[in-house]
Motif scaffolding. Structure first.
Motif, PDB file in Angstrom:
ATOM      1  N   THR A 109      48.067 -16.301  -5.887  1.00 30.78           N
ATOM      2  CA  THR A 109      46.786 -16.190  -5.199  1.00 30.78           C
ATOM      3  C   THR A 109      46.792 -14.975  -4.278  1.00 30.78           C
ATOM      4  O   THR A 109      47.857 -14.532  -3.817  1.00 30.78           O
ATOM      5  CB  THR A 109      46.497 -17.447  -4.359  1.00 30.78           C
ATOM      6  OG1 THR A 109      47.475 -17.544  -3.324  1.00 30.78           O
ATOM      7  CG2 THR A 109      46.539 -18.692  -5.218  1.00 30.78           C
ATOM      8  N   ILE A 110      45.631 -14.461  -3.977  1.00 32.46           N
ATOM      9  CA  ILE A 110      45.528 -13.297  -3.100  1.00 32.46           C
ATOM     10  C   ILE A 110      45.979 -13.651  -1.691  1.00 32.46           C
ATOM     11  O   ILE A 110      46.658 -12.868  -1.036  1.00 32.46           O
ATOM     12  CB  ILE A 110      44.089 -12.752  -3.103  1.00 32.46           C
ATOM     13  CG1 ILE A 110      43.778 -12.172  -4.469  1.00 32.46           C
ATOM     14  CG2 ILE A 110      43.896 -11.697  -2.021  1.00 32.46           C
ATOM     15  CD1 ILE A 110      42.354 -11.722  -4.649  1.00 32.46           C
ATOM     16  N   LEU A 111      45.612 -14.837  -1.209  1.00 36.71           N
ATOM     17  CA  LEU A 111      46.008 -15.236   0.139  1.00 36.71           C
ATOM     18  C   LEU A 111      47.515 -15.469   0.259  1.00 36.71           C
ATOM     19  O   LEU A 111      48.069 -15.383   1.351  1.00 36.71           O
ATOM     20  CB  LEU A 111      45.267 -16.511   0.553  1.00 36.71           C
ATOM     21  CG  LEU A 111      43.759 -16.357   0.730  1.00 36.71           C
ATOM     22  CD1 LEU A 111      43.118 -17.701   1.037  1.00 36.71           C
ATOM     23  CD2 LEU A 111      43.450 -15.364   1.821  1.00 36.71           C
ATOM     24  N   GLY A 112      48.175 -15.755  -0.844  1.00 32.29           N
ATOM     25  CA  GLY A 112      49.604 -16.021  -0.807  1.00 32.29           C
ATOM     26  C   GLY A 112      50.478 -14.792  -0.918  1.00 32.29           C
ATOM     27  O   GLY A 112      51.702 -14.876  -0.763  1.00 32.29           O
ATOM     28  N   CYS A 156      52.585 -15.512  -4.915  1.00 32.69           N
ATOM     29  CA  CYS A 156      51.839 -14.298  -5.256  1.00 32.69           C
ATOM     30  C   CYS A 156      50.760 -14.535  -6.308  1.00 32.69           C
ATOM     31  O   CYS A 156      50.026 -13.610  -6.651  1.00 32.69           O
ATOM     32  CB  CYS A 156      52.794 -13.205  -5.728  1.00 32.69           C
ATOM     33  SG  CYS A 156      53.680 -12.430  -4.363  1.00 32.69           S
TER      34      CYS A 156
END
Length: 121
Positions: A93-96, A91
């Motif tokens: 990163t935004i992509l994660g 969480c």
């Protein structure tokens, strides 16, 4: 989209979580009494390997509650902590974030696996 999510999931953390469930299942299957618990671990390992497109519904009765208490004390807490730690890392990163949310779903399942039903959407 679910296939792409599952492939990325497997590469970025699903393999580790699934192998943890498989190892736990093998340890439970050492004793005859633990074989039903080990089989449930193997079912949940498949969910941990490829969670996208599946939903978990909770239910159960007194037998599930008793087994969940024993499970929590013996194996549930380490698996749940593993999934929470991996979810927090994802969480960042935004992509994660979608992958981190799947880890949190698996952490809840690691605490209460008995009486839970995996439904394919």
């Amino acid at each position: 989209m679910g296939i792409l999510g599952n492939v990325l999931w497997f590469i970025f953390g699903g393999a580790i979580g699934g192998l943890s469930w498989c190892l736990t299942g093998c340890l439970w299957c050492i004793t005859v009494i633990g074989i039903p618990v080990g089989l449930q671990c193997f079912k949940l390992a498949s969910l941990s390997f490829f969670p996208f497109g599946k939903e978990v519904r909770y239910g159960g009765g007194a037998g599930s509650f008793l087994l969940n208490v024993i499970w929590l004390l013996v194996s549930g807490l380490p698996l749940a902590l593993e999934h929470v730690a991996m979810g927090l890392l994802l969480c960042v990163t935004i992509l994660g974030i979608p992958f981190g949310l799947q880890q949190f779903k698996l952490a809840k399942l690691a605490l209460l696996p008995f009486g839970a039903e995996v439904v394919i959407l």
